[in-house]
Design an enzyme around this catalytic site. Structure first.
Site, mmCIF file in Angstrom:
data_model
loop_
_atom_site.group_PDB
_atom_site.id
_atom_site.type_symbol
_atom_site.label_atom_id
_atom_site.label_comp_id
_atom_site.label_asym_id
_atom_site.label_seq_id
_atom_site.Cartn_x
_atom_site.Cartn_y
_atom_site.Cartn_z
ATOM 1 N N HIS A 66 -3.340 -8.116 -5.288
ATOM 2 C CA HIS A 66 -2.457 -9.242 -5.599
ATOM 3 C C HIS A 66 -1.544 -9.195 -4.348
ATOM 4 O O HIS A 66 -1.586 -8.112 -3.471
ATOM 5 C CB HIS A 66 -1.577 -8.896 -6.750
ATOM 6 C CG HIS A 66 -1.105 -7.473 -6.899
ATOM 7 N ND1 HIS A 66 -1.502 -6.459 -7.113
ATOM 8 C CD2 HIS A 66 0.210 -7.067 -6.378
ATOM 9 C CE1 HIS A 66 -0.740 -5.391 -7.229
ATOM 10 N NE2 HIS A 66 0.360 -5.705 -6.533
ATOM 11 N N TYR B 31 0.926 -1.113 0.012
ATOM 12 C CA TYR B 31 0.062 0.040 -0.066
ATOM 13 C C TYR B 31 1.102 1.259 0.090
ATOM 14 O O TYR B 31 1.728 1.515 0.860
ATOM 15 C CB TYR B 31 -0.970 0.084 1.311
ATOM 16 C CG TYR B 31 -1.942 1.115 0.979
ATOM 17 C CD1 TYR B 31 -2.973 0.754 0.125
ATOM 18 C CD2 TYR B 31 -1.879 2.305 1.454
ATOM 19 C CE1 TYR B 31 -3.978 1.688 -0.195
ATOM 20 C CE2 TYR B 31 -2.966 3.308 1.337
ATOM 21 C CZ TYR B 31 -4.052 2.963 0.400
ATOM 22 O OH TYR B 31 -4.825 3.942 0.091
HETATM 23 P P1 M7G Z 1 2.784 -3.642 -7.025
HETATM 24 O O1 M7G Z 1 2.652 -3.769 -5.621
HETATM 25 O O2 M7G Z 1 1.389 -3.258 -7.818
HETATM 26 O O3 M7G Z 1 3.809 -2.559 -7.586
HETATM 27 O O4 M7G Z 1 2.930 -4.970 -7.522
HETATM 28 P P2 M7G Z 1 5.311 -2.512 -7.800
HETATM 29 O O5 M7G Z 1 5.723 -2.783 -9.186
HETATM 30 O O6 M7G Z 1 5.494 -0.911 -7.646
HETATM 31 O O7 M7G Z 1 6.007 -3.236 -6.717
HETATM 32 C C1 M7G Z 1 2.853 -5.567 -8.693
HETATM 33 C C2 M7G Z 1 3.860 -6.580 -8.883
HETATM 34 O O8 M7G Z 1 3.639 -7.241 -10.318
HETATM 35 C C3 M7G Z 1 5.234 -6.479 -8.811
HETATM 36 O O9 M7G Z 1 6.184 -6.925 -7.879
HETATM 37 C C4 M7G Z 1 5.845 -6.414 -10.285
HETATM 38 O O10 M7G Z 1 7.282 -6.933 -10.507
HETATM 39 C C5 M7G Z 1 4.810 -7.421 -10.984
HETATM 40 N N1 M7G Z 1 4.569 -7.244 -12.129
HETATM 41 C C6 M7G Z 1 4.446 -6.156 -13.000
HETATM 42 N N2 M7G Z 1 4.071 -6.652 -14.300
HETATM 43 C C7 M7G Z 1 3.778 -5.514 -15.356
HETATM 44 C C8 M7G Z 1 4.160 -7.863 -14.385
HETATM 45 C C9 M7G Z 1 3.853 -8.863 -15.381
HETATM 46 O O11 M7G Z 1 3.679 -8.449 -16.677
HETATM 47 N N3 M7G Z 1 4.073 -9.925 -15.142
HETATM 48 C C10 M7G Z 1 4.332 -10.740 -13.963
HETATM 49 N N4 M7G Z 1 4.528 -11.670 -13.907
HETATM 50 N N5 M7G Z 1 4.459 -9.734 -12.973
HETATM 51 C C11 M7G Z 1 4.156 -8.670 -13.227
#
Ligand code: M7G
Length: 326
Positions: free
Chosen positions: A266, A258
């Site tokens: 997720h 958050y």
């Molecule tokens: P978040 O807390 O919404 O954002 O987590 P953050 O990226 O600032 O941590 C989203 C999580 O999804 C992160 O750990 C990203 O590395 C992961 N993630 C993001 N994308 C775009 C993808 C994707 O295309 N595939 C997978 N497998 N993971 C992703």
């Protein structure tokens, strides 16, 4: 001789049928990125400690104007089972200095032992460039009221596209990488390796559980109604990880962010010994704590004050400043 459990786990992580480069390129937007054609516009961030560099690059189109890309280069951790090969198969060992019993060398390796994990966001939006740019941070204390008045209208008006999440849930991308799925539309989820993990060693294990149910934006939307979903993610996620990677629940850090970057609920699963980006106290909320809070009070996350950091140029920070809340 029996194989030590750690070597076995590492081999399994490496051999995981879903970890090959080709399978990671499937789905919408697939295709090999023209890395050699990229011109570097700016170094967004770098870290000597993490051996990572974040680049803003541009790929020139036929019309001559460039399309923005973010390219992240990261030196990968050593794999214990490759060390013998690495010492034996090096292509050059160049002495740098020698003094008494001390000496340092430049060790050059064949390409297959010298991988650089490369992550590409292309085409990248301005918001992606901002996300990776190193900037000063400010802590925000967001009350339940602030969320309704400031944060919610803001995230409804502008937040990252979550198309990649729907692609995973609908098996349009990364389908062959899924580690586990509970298909229940209300209480089910997909467990998949995170973009940040190359699956070659379990030391930096990183998976995410993405819930099937749409419309739960973040921690703020959770009530006791979501407990069955959260408990499934906790229990079944840990079971799937121990089965596939040999890492037990007590060695996992399981948490929600958050603010998240992507507003579709997720949960992050990372190796406890790994300082994953975003596992700091001002961002990570342990799933076990979240479950406990909701069991005590269904409205806990609508009422509580949540603290998080925002980067200096984030529009949400401006909204909090305009409301006199910073
Ligand atoms: P978040 O807390 O919404 O954002 O987590 P953050 O990226 O600032 O941590 C989203 C999580 O999804 C992160 O750990 C990203 O590395 C992961 N993630 C993001 N994308 C775009 C993808 C994707 O295309 N595939 C997978 N497998 N993971 C992703």
């Amino acid at each position: 001789m029996a194989e030590p459990p750690s070597a076995k786990r590492k081999r399994e992580a490496k051999d995981g049928e879903n970890g090959d480069a080709e399978s990671q390129g499937e789905g919408p937007g697939a295709g090999t990125f023209p890395l050699a054609e990229i011109s570097v516009r700016k170094v967004l961030r770098e870290s000597a400690r993490d051996k990572t560099i974040f680049l803003h690059g541009q790929v020139n189109s036929a019309s001559g104007d460039g399309t923005d890309a973010v390219v992240i280069l990261e030196k990968t951790p050593f794999q214990e089972e490759n060390i013998a090969e690495l010492l034996k198969k090096h292509t050059k060992l160049q002495l740098q200095m020698s003094n008494d019993i001390y000496s340092t060398y430049h060790l050059y390796l064949p390409p297959e032992l010298n991988e650089i994990k490369t992550t590409v966001v292309y085409p990248a939006t301005e918001k992606h460039l901002q996300k990776y740019l190193r900037q000063e941070l400010s802590l925000i204390q967001e009350t339940g009221e602030d969320y309704k008045k400031i944060t919610l209208p803001f995230i409804e008006s502008q937040s990252f596209s979550i198309q990649w999440v729907y692609n995973i849930l609908e098996k349009k991308a990364e389908a062959d990488r899924i580690i586990y799925e509970n298909p229940d539309p209300a209480h089910g989820f997909v467990l998949i390796p995170d973009l940040k993990w190359n699956q070659k060693q379990v030391d930096d294990l990183y998976l995410i559980a993405i819930c099937h149910c749409r419309g739960i934006k973040s921690l703020r939307d959770l009530t006791a109604e979501h407990l069955p979903l959260l408990k499934n993610i906790s229990r079944e996620g840990k079971e799937a990880i121990v089965k596939r990677f040999g890492i037990g629940g007590a060695q996992l850090r399981v948490y929600l962010h958050y603010q998240p970057s992507y507003y579709h609920l997720h949960v992050h699963f990372t190796a406890l010994g790994y300082d994953a980006p975003g596992c700091t106290v001002e961002r990570a909320h342990l799933l076990s704590d979240v479950i406990d809070h909701l069991e005590r009070d269904s409205q806990y996350y609508q009422k509580c004050t949540l603290t998080f950091a925002l980067r200096a140029d984030e529009p949400l920070l401006k909204k909090f400043q305009e409301a006199g809340r910073v």
